[in-house]
Motif scaffolding. Structure first.
Motif, mmCIF file in Angstrom:
data_model
loop_
_atom_site.group_PDB
_atom_site.id
_atom_site.type_symbol
_atom_site.label_atom_id
_atom_site.label_comp_id
_atom_site.label_asym_id
_atom_site.label_seq_id
_atom_site.Cartn_x
_atom_site.Cartn_y
_atom_site.Cartn_z
ATOM 1 N N LEU A 1 -15.920 3.815 -3.293
ATOM 2 C CA LEU A 1 -14.793 4.485 -2.765
ATOM 3 C C LEU A 1 -13.783 3.490 -2.315
ATOM 4 O O LEU A 1 -12.443 3.769 -2.270
ATOM 5 N N ASP B 1 -15.686 0.862 6.200
ATOM 6 C CA ASP B 1 -14.807 1.433 5.057
ATOM 7 C C ASP B 1 -15.596 1.371 3.738
ATOM 8 O O ASP B 1 -15.187 1.798 2.797
ATOM 9 N N GLY C 1 -5.790 -5.011 -0.683
ATOM 10 C CA GLY C 1 -5.125 -4.054 -0.442
ATOM 11 C C GLY C 1 -3.709 -4.484 0.327
ATOM 12 O O GLY C 1 -3.043 -3.638 0.756
ATOM 13 N N GLY D 1 -9.928 2.763 -3.564
ATOM 14 C CA GLY D 1 -8.698 2.708 -2.713
ATOM 15 C C GLY D 1 -8.071 1.555 -2.879
ATOM 16 O O GLY D 1 -6.520 1.509 -2.698
#
Length: 347
Positions: free
Chosen positions: A282, A246, A305, A286
């Motif tokens: 990226l 990721d 997150g 996020g």
């Protein structure tokens, strides 16, 4: 999971759809974020978290203690983002107050901490100041006095030596900005700590050399500044090898997070690894809190997150900004920085 609706619920839903289609009042759309990556908004959020607009504090057992290290992380983040320059000036002014300064770097007689001294000297230089005269203290001379014959920078303290890869790296980065430059022995000692896999450990001389993402990210920047490009390249290759699918990087705990990814991304772009940097960027984007969140949280970068926690988001945001911009410590400057705390633009 398959959800089966009764005929009564289906009828209610159908009526609801009809009502929605015939109502004259249009629905209010949720705000959307303008732009995918906003390091300036992250810096703005960070600036608004400063206590009295000048410092960060750490609360332990209900008592707030000054956190000079985190405050300096914010100074670096503001410089990287080219924003909140007035907050950066106020933060550095707070850290360099004699009582605050000496509580962080030591008094220079009975206590002197290499990592803290180096980090403060680098921050002063980044903001265009003179680290040889910080309230009458020559940080560069004190830092050099803490270098051992082996090239390692160590602490002078009755509590022991807490120096590590960050201490050595910040010392090299700070000295690189001086006329005398980086001592050859200092860079050589740091390069010599490399693990067999190419990465660098947080603590040297351990029974088993374990490469650490955060340490490696800062070490490779220091080695590049000192002209040890081959040793830095080995660390960069290791970072690329442990990057997750990721784009994120995990800390020693195994959880991909903004802190480790921010530092790694900074090192990757500074070290000429643009593809790996973009993937890490990226991942960081996020984690940036967007327009669907409460206004007070927008722009921050969450640690991992999960449930947003302002307590961990301050350091996560500070280090994420470094990765989002990709500006290395050796190139940080406030020459073109703007004042004010930018907000996340929503529409």
């Amino acid at each position: 999971m398959v959800v089966r609706l009764s005929r009564h619920r289906l009828l209610a839903l159908f009526c609801g759809v009809l009502a929605a289609l015939t109502l004259a009042t249009p629905a209010v759309a949720a705000p959307t974020q303008v732009g995918a990556v906003r390091p300036d908004a992250a810096a703005g959020w960070l600036a608004r978290q400063l206590v009295d607009g000048e410092r960060f504090e750490t609360v332990f057992d209900g008592v707030a203690y000054p956190d000079q290290g985190l405050t300096l992380d914010a100074v670096f983040a503001f410089a990287a983002a080219g924003a909140a320059d007035d907050f950066g000036a106020q933060a550095l002014a707070w850290v360099t107050r004699p009582g605050v300064r000496d509580g962080y770097i030591g008094d220079g007689v009975t206590e002197a901490y290499a990592g803290a001294t180096a980090k403060l000297a680098l921050a002063v230089a980044v903001r265009g100041g003179d680290p040889t005269d910080v309230g009458g203290v020559d940080l560069i001379a004190r830092l050099r006095s803490l270098q051992s014959p082996s090239g390692r920078f160590t602490d002078l303290s009755a509590w022991g030596d807490f120096s590590n890869a960050f201490s050595q790296s910040f010392a090299i980065l700070a000295l690189d900005r001086t006329t005398q430059g980086v001592p050859t022995a200092a860079a050589g000692w740091l390069a010599g700590t490399r693990c067999p896999d190419g990465g660098y450990p947080l603590l040297a001389a351990q029974p088993v050399c374990v490469s650490d993402v955060d340490a490696t990210a800062v070490v490779v920047q220091a080695l590049r500044a000192a002209g040890r490009s081959a040793d830095a390249a080995a660390g960069l290759r290791w970072l690329v090898s442990v990057q997750r699918v990721d784009g994120g990087f995990a800390s020693a705990g195994g959880v991909a997070n903004a802190n480790s990814t921010g530092l790694a991304a900074q090192a990757l772009r500074d070290g000429g690894r643009p593809v790996a940097w973009l993937r890490a960027r990226l991942f960081l984007a996020g984690l940036q809190v967007g327009c669907a969140a409460p206004v007070a949280d927008r722009g921050a970068v969450d640690f991992d997150g999960g449930v947003f926690d302002p307590a961990t988001a301050t350091r996560a945001t500070a280090q994420a900004v470094l990765g989002l911009t990709g500006t290395g410590y050796a190139r940080l400057t406030t020459a073109t920085a703007s004042p004010g705390a930018p907000i996340l633009r929503c529409r």
